[in-house]
Design a protein around this motif. Structure first.
Motif, short mmCIF file in Angstrom:
data_model
loop_
_atom_site.label_atom_id
_atom_site.label_comp_id
_atom_site.label_asym_id
_atom_site.label_seq_id
_atom_site.Cartn_x
_atom_site.Cartn_y
_atom_site.Cartn_z
N PHE A 62 0.83 -1.20 0.00
CA PHE A 62 0.00 0.00 0.00
C PHE A 62 0.87 1.26 0.00
CE2 PHE A 62 -1.80 3.29 2.85
CZ PHE A 62 -2.79 3.76 2.01
N ALA A 63 1.97 1.23 0.76
CA ALA A 63 2.84 2.40 0.89
C ALA A 63 3.48 2.79 -0.43
CB ALA A 63 3.91 2.14 1.94
N VAL A 64 3.76 1.80 -1.29
CA VAL A 64 4.37 2.09 -2.60
C VAL A 64 3.46 3.01 -3.41
CG1 VAL A 64 5.06 1.11 -4.82
CG2 VAL A 64 5.77 0.01 -2.70
N GLY A 65 2.19 2.66 -3.48
CA GLY A 65 1.24 3.49 -4.22
C GLY A 65 1.09 4.86 -3.59
N LEU A 66 1.03 4.91 -2.26
CA LEU A 66 0.87 6.18 -1.55
C LEU A 66 2.07 7.09 -1.80
CD1 LEU A 66 -1.02 7.63 0.50
CD2 LEU A 66 0.42 6.68 2.31
N ALA A 67 3.27 6.50 -1.74
CA ALA A 67 4.49 7.29 -1.96
C ALA A 67 4.58 7.77 -3.41
CB ALA A 67 5.72 6.45 -1.61
#
Length: 474
Positions: A62-67
């Motif tokens: 999830f963090a990859v997309g958010l970043a």
């Protein structure tokens, strides 16, 4: 021009380190270790470290997309702005309503936890009986004042508290690792058993492990105040989720080792409150446990401060976009903080807390468990919708890398949908109660989303009609 300055936060005031302090403080390393980690052991057994590894990997996706998204869009609007950009204005209103419920619920529950811990600590150290209701009032005033003032002051306070609570647990980890006779373990599986995710107990334990990461997604809320935000926010996101994951994997691993000669699941189930304290006393000493008991209180105080600042920025951004009263979008002429939002939020939490007090609710079993459970479900819902919105944004605008911008957020969305559904139907496990009130709370997420949608559409039309009238008159 002067009027515009009343609706912008202080730019360039936060670096990667500052944002990471806010986010890790929200995860409450010590508070979660004392409160949630024993539950993961109680339900999931010795596979707890592996469950935290699984939770870390899921949330890193999830963090990859958010970043990736934060390299293109920067604002203080969090998920509301993300979903608005990806799925449209109406869905943005829906998420705004859920976000308000999420952070209000989390804050209310955490105030109850802090008040109980502070009351118990005062009684233990000074022998004085101070009611938890009075402790909530003190906490509200303290956090409200810091939220009113310059965010750099909050960052310094959070940094100090976070360093102390992490340090005391790292001392425990280091002593356990040093004292362990590794030759007594015959295989890797003995010291790091992997969970059976088809087992319902492991699935519930995974849910509690994910609760320990709640708040890391708030890196985006500080975008407008970040130095070089298109680089700072993504970096802070990766650093925060990685550090939180490593910390909990290491600490649960050391707890597993500390109880290696006993049935760790049975020990955790028998005494959740003292599970960590007992291990720390055995390995480090009573002096360390005394310090740890004090730092648990400051750990939750750090969480309160972190969530307060995050929600103030939500209120500020939503007001600036006409979702809430415009007065909430004003910033202090000196501190450049959303000071009106801080005052209003303090009063709101005070009123909600008063309702629980008047209902003679138990501060932990009802106020804390119900509200934090509701907040956790709401935040997982936000993460789910945010994932789909990020993927949709990059597909619609033909931006970003195929894998990091489109595919991974979609995968994260599907994973979080499963988690969200499981949480919804098993909310009694998260709230610790089978009462009618407890099992009805998840429906408030839907109510908040519908209310947010109606409010947003109504205020948008009202603004459009007002602008049309002004245009006709002129």
């Amino acid at each position: 021009m002067d009027n515009m300055m009343h609706h912008h936060l202080r730019e360039g005031s936060l670096g990667v380190k500052d944002i990471v302090f806010f986010v890790i403080a929200a995860a409450a390393p010590l508070g979660a270790t004392i409160g949630a980690v024993p539950v993961v052991f109680s339900v999931g057994g010795p596979a707890a470290p592996a469950l935290f590894l699984v939770a870390s990997l899921m949330l890193l996706i999830f963090a990859v997309g958010l970043a990736t998204f934060s390299r293109y869009i920067v604002s203080a609007g969090g998920f509301a702005d993300i979903v608005k950009k990806g799925l449209g204005k109406t869905f943005g209103y829906t998420v705004a309503g859920i976000a308000l419920l999420a952070y209000l619920s989390m804050l209310t529950g955490l105030y109850a936890q802090f008040a109980t811990l502070l009351s118990d600590m005062i009684k233990t150290i000074f022998g004085a009986d101070v009611p938890w209701q009075a402790c909530i009032l003190v906490a509200l005033l303290f956090v409200g004042v810091l939220g009113y003032k310059d965010i750099e002051l909050s960052s310094r306070v959070l940094g100090l508290l976070m360093i102390l609570e992490v340090l005391i647990l790292l001392i425990f980890d280091a002593v356990v690792l040093f004292k362990t006779h590794w030759s007594s373990f015959s295989s890797v599986h003995d010291i790091f058993p992997f969970p059976d995710l088809n087992n319902s107990g492991s699935t519930v334990a995974l849910l509690f492990a994910m609760c320990c990461f709640v708040g890391f997604e708030s890196t985006t809320l500080y975008g407008e105040e970040a130095k070089n935000p298109h680089k700072t926010v993504p970096a802070a996101t990766y650093v925060a989720v990685s550090l939180i994951g490593i910390f909990f994997i290491l600490t649960t691993f050391c707890l597993n080792i500390a109880y290696s000669n006993q049935k760790v699941q049975d020990v955790a189930t028998a005494d959740l409150m003292n599970f960590v304290f007992s291990a720390n006393t055995a390995y480090v000493g009573e002096w360390s446990t005394r310090i740890m008991q004090v730092l648990v209180v400051t750990s939750v105080l750090a969480v309160l401060l972190s969530f307060h600042n995050a929600l103030c920025r939500y209120l500020f951004s939503l007001a600036r976009h006409n979702f809430l009263n415009m007065n909430l979008s004003k910033v202090h002429p000196v501190y450049k903080s959303p000071h009106i939002a801080s005052i209003v939020l303090t009063v709101m939490i005070g009123l909600i807390s008063l309702l629980f007090v008047l209902a003679h609710a138990d501060p932990i079993n009802q106020m804390y468990m119900f509200m934090v459970g509701l907040g956790t479900l709401s935040i997982i819902s936000l993460q789910m919708l945010g994932s789909y919105a990020i993927s949709a944004y990059f597909i619609k605008n033909k931006k970003g890398h195929l894998f990091t911008g489109k595919v991974l957020p979609l995968i994260a969305g599907m994973i979080l949908t499963t988690v969200c559904f499981f949480t919804f139907i098993n909310f009694n496990l998260l709230s610790g109660s089978d009462s009618l009130l407890a099992v009805s709370l998840p429906w408030l997420v839907i109510v908040a989303g519908v209310t947010g949608t109606i409010n947003g559409v109504y205020r948008n039309r009202k603004k459009g009609n007002r602008n049309a009238s002004v245009s006709t008159v002129s």
